[in-house]
Design an enzyme around this catalytic site. Structure first.
Site, mmCIF file in Angstrom:
data_model
loop_
_atom_site.group_PDB
_atom_site.id
_atom_site.type_symbol
_atom_site.label_atom_id
_atom_site.label_comp_id
_atom_site.label_asym_id
_atom_site.label_seq_id
_atom_site.Cartn_x
_atom_site.Cartn_y
_atom_site.Cartn_z
ATOM 1 C CE LYS A 1 -1.685 1.444 4.140
ATOM 2 N NZ LYS A 1 -1.361 2.847 4.420
ATOM 3 C CG ASN A 2 2.540 2.736 3.526
ATOM 4 O OD1 ASN A 2 1.346 2.966 3.364
ATOM 5 N ND2 ASN A 2 3.103 2.661 4.718
ATOM 6 C CB CYS B 1 -5.161 10.684 12.410
ATOM 7 S SG CYS B 1 -3.435 10.316 12.579
ATOM 8 N NE ARG C 1 0.375 10.100 10.467
ATOM 9 C CZ ARG C 1 0.114 8.937 9.892
ATOM 10 N NH1 ARG C 1 -0.929 8.240 10.259
ATOM 11 N NH2 ARG C 1 0.875 8.478 8.931
ATOM 12 C CG ASP D 1 3.421 1.534 9.618
ATOM 13 O OD1 ASP D 1 2.975 2.340 10.447
ATOM 14 O OD2 ASP D 1 3.486 1.784 8.397
ATOM 15 N NE ARG E 1 -6.848 3.880 6.204
ATOM 16 C CZ ARG E 1 -5.907 4.399 6.986
ATOM 17 N NH1 ARG E 1 -6.112 4.506 8.270
ATOM 18 N NH2 ARG E 1 -4.766 4.818 6.487
#
Ligand code: UD1
Length: 419
Positions: A22-23, A117, A122, A306, A398
C-alpha cells in the site's frame, strides 16, 4: 459496521504470498499526475486506501480503468479540478501526496489540511517548508492548503525531521522542477526507493533514494510505463508475528526479505527459527513461548512503527518483561487498553510501554482504532481463549487485503460478520 469474529487457539501453519505494498502504491498513483501518458500498474492491492486515492484522482478528472488481467491503467493528463476535498483527505492522510505532483505539473493545488488522527497530530509542515524552498507560494485558509507556482526551481533542501510522505512529495515535485534539487535528511524507507525507481523508469533523473541524500535533476516531461508494485513488508511482518504468537510455522513467499531485517532479528530474539531465502522467509515457533524483546521504533532501517502494535502482542505473551518505545508517533498505543481488556498486562508512561508477559489471554469484544492497532487486536484474538469480536474493521480494510481469507488459509478460525 462489519466485524471480525475470531475463535482463538488455532496454530497458524502454511505458506502465503503478500499483496502489493500500500505505502509503495499510494505515492505512485499520485505520481501519475506528473505524466501526460497512460501508466499501467500490476499487483495493486485491493484496499480501501487505494480506492480512496483512485476516488481522489477521479474527482480531479483522471481516467482510471481495469483490464481483464486486473491491471489498472491511469491517465491523469487532463486534470480539470485541482482540489482535494476534505471529505476524501480526512479519510486518508496520504492524500497529501498529490500536493507536490499538482503544483509542479499544473502550478496550482488546493488540498484540505489533514486533521489530527488516532495516532497523533501528524502535521505536514515539512512538506510545505520544502515546497516553499522550491519556489511555491503557500497559504493556509479555511482548512485548506493553497499552493501556487510558475515552474518550480531546484533547491538544496534539508528536512527538519524525517518524513516518508514528505520525502516522496518533494521528490515528485522536483522531478519536473527546473535544475537540480538536493534533498537531505530524507526518509530511507524502501517505498521511497520504489517510488524513485518508478519515476526513473518514466524518465526522471533521481539518484540516491534509499540513502540520506537524494539528488534530482529536473526534466521537461515523463513517459508512459508499466510497473509491478512490490510486496508489502508490513503485511509480511504482520503474518510472521501472527504465526509466532500462535506457536506456528509459516513461509512467506514473493517478498524482499532484506526489507524486514530489523523485524527478523527481533523475531529471532523472541525464539523463532528463521530461514531467509532470496524471495521468502520461513519461521518456526512450534511449541515455543516467545521470549520478551525490547523494541524501539525509528525510521528505516530501524524497527518500523507500523509493526509496533503487532510485536507488542508477542511481547504480551512472552515469558518475562519487555519495554516498547514508540519514537515516531505520539499516541500510538491506542491498542493497549483493548489488549489489557483481553488480559494483557501493559502499562504506558509517555511513549514507553512496559509489558509483563502473561501465559494466557481471553477473548473479548474489542474496538479497532487505527490500521496497525486493528492488526494487533486480531493477533491477540488468534491466541486468546474463546471468542474475540473486533469492531470497526474498516481500519483493517484500509491496509490488509483479504486478511480473514489469508488467516483462514493458515488455519485460523476467523469470520467476517456483516453489519
Ligand atoms: C508514512 C507511512 C506510515 C508510517 C509512517 C512512519 C505512508 C502512506 N504512510 O506516514 O504507514 O507509519 O510513514 O514510518 O507511507 N511529521 C511532522 N511534520 C511533517 C511530516 C511529519 O512533524 O510535515 C512527523 C509526524 O508527525 C511523525 C513523524 O514526523 O511524528 C513521521 O511521520 P511521516 O514519516 O511523515 O509519516 P507519514 O509519511 O504520514
Amino acid at each position: 459496521m462489519e466485524k471480525l469474529l475470531i475463535k482463538g487457539g488455532n496454530i497458524l501453519k502454511g505458506e502465503i504470498s503478500c499483496s502489493g505494498a500500500k505505502n509503495a502504491a499510494l505515492p505512485m498513483i499520485a505520481a501519475t499526475i506528473l505524466n501526460d501518458e497512460e501508466i499501467i500498474f500490476r499487483n495493486l492491492p485491493y484496499l480501501q486506501d487505494i480506492t480512496t486515492m483512485f476516488e481522489l484522482l477521479g474527482s480531479m478528472g483522471a481516467n482510471i480503468s481495469l483490464d481483464e488481467s486486473m491491471d489498472f491503467s491511469i491517465c491523469a493528463n487532463k486534470l480539470t479540478d485541482l482540489e482535494a476535498r476534505y471529505e476524501l483527505v480526512k479519510t486518508m492522510r496520504a492524500s497529501i501526496l498529490v500536493l507536490g505532483p499538482m503544483v509542479t505539473k499544473y502550478g496550482y493545488a488546493k488540498i484540505a489540511l489533514p486533521g489530527g488522527c488516532a495516532i497523533g497530530s501528524r502535521p505536514v509542515n515539512f512538506h510545505l517548508d520544502a515546497l516553499k524552498k522550491l519556489g511555491a507560494s503557500i497559504s493556509l485558509e479555511n482548512g485548506y492548503i493553497e499552493a501556487k507556482a510558475d515552474r518550480l526551481i531546484g533547491a538544496d533542501i534539508v528536512f527538519d525531521g524525517v518524513t516518508v510522505t514528505g520525502t516522496e512529495n518533494i521528490m515528485m515535485a522536483a522531478c519536473l522542477a527546473k535544475g537540480k534539487t538536493t534533498l537531505r535528511n530524507v526518509a530511507m524507507e524502501p517505498e521511497v526507493s520504489d517510488l524513485a525507481d518508478f519515476l526513473n523508469l518514466m524518465g526522471a533523473k533521481i539518484k540516491g533514494a534509499g540513502s540520506e541524500l537524494i539528488e534530482i535533476e529536473g526534466v521537461e516531461y515523463l513517459n508512459s510505463t508499466t510497473y509491478t508494485i512490490p510486496a508489502d513488508r508490513i503485511e509480511a511482518g504482520t503474518y510472521l508475528v501472527a504465526a509466532a504468537a500462535t506457536g506456528g510455522e509459516i513461509k512467506i513467499n514473493s517478498i524482499q526479505p532484506e526489507r524486514l531485517n530489523n523485524v527478523i532479528e527481533r523475531l529471532k530474539l523472541a525464539g523463532a527459527l528463521i530461514e531467509v531465502n532470496a524471495n521468502s522467509i520461513s519461521l518456526d515457533m512450534i511449541n515455543k513461548r516467545p521470549l520478551p524483546v525490547d523494541i524501539s521504533t525509528s525510521p528505516f532501517p530501524g524497527f518500523p512503527t507500523d509493526m509496533q502494535a503487532q510485536f507488542s502482542v508477542l511481547n504480551a505473551l512472552a515469558d518475562g518483561e519487555s519495554i516498547v518505545k514508540e519514537n515516531v508517533f505520539e499516541n500510538r498505543f491506542m491498542h493497549v487498553q483493548e489488549l489489557n481488556r483481553m488480559g494483557c498486562n501493559i502499562s504506558i508512561s509517555g511513549n514507553i510501554a512496559k509489558i509483563i508477559g502473561v501465559n494466557k489471554i481471553s477473548g473479548a469484544q474489542v474496538m479497532a482504532t487505527d490500521l496497525r492497532a486493528s492488526a494487533s487486536l486480531i493477533l491477540a484474538g488468534l491466541v486468546a481463549k474463546g471468542e474475540t469480536i473486533v469492531d470497526r474493521i474498516y481500519h483493517i480494510d484500509r491496509g490488509y487485503e483479504r486478511i480473514e481469507e489469508k488467516l483462514s488459509y493458515l488455519g485460523a478460525d476467523i469470520t467476517r460478520l456483516p453489519s
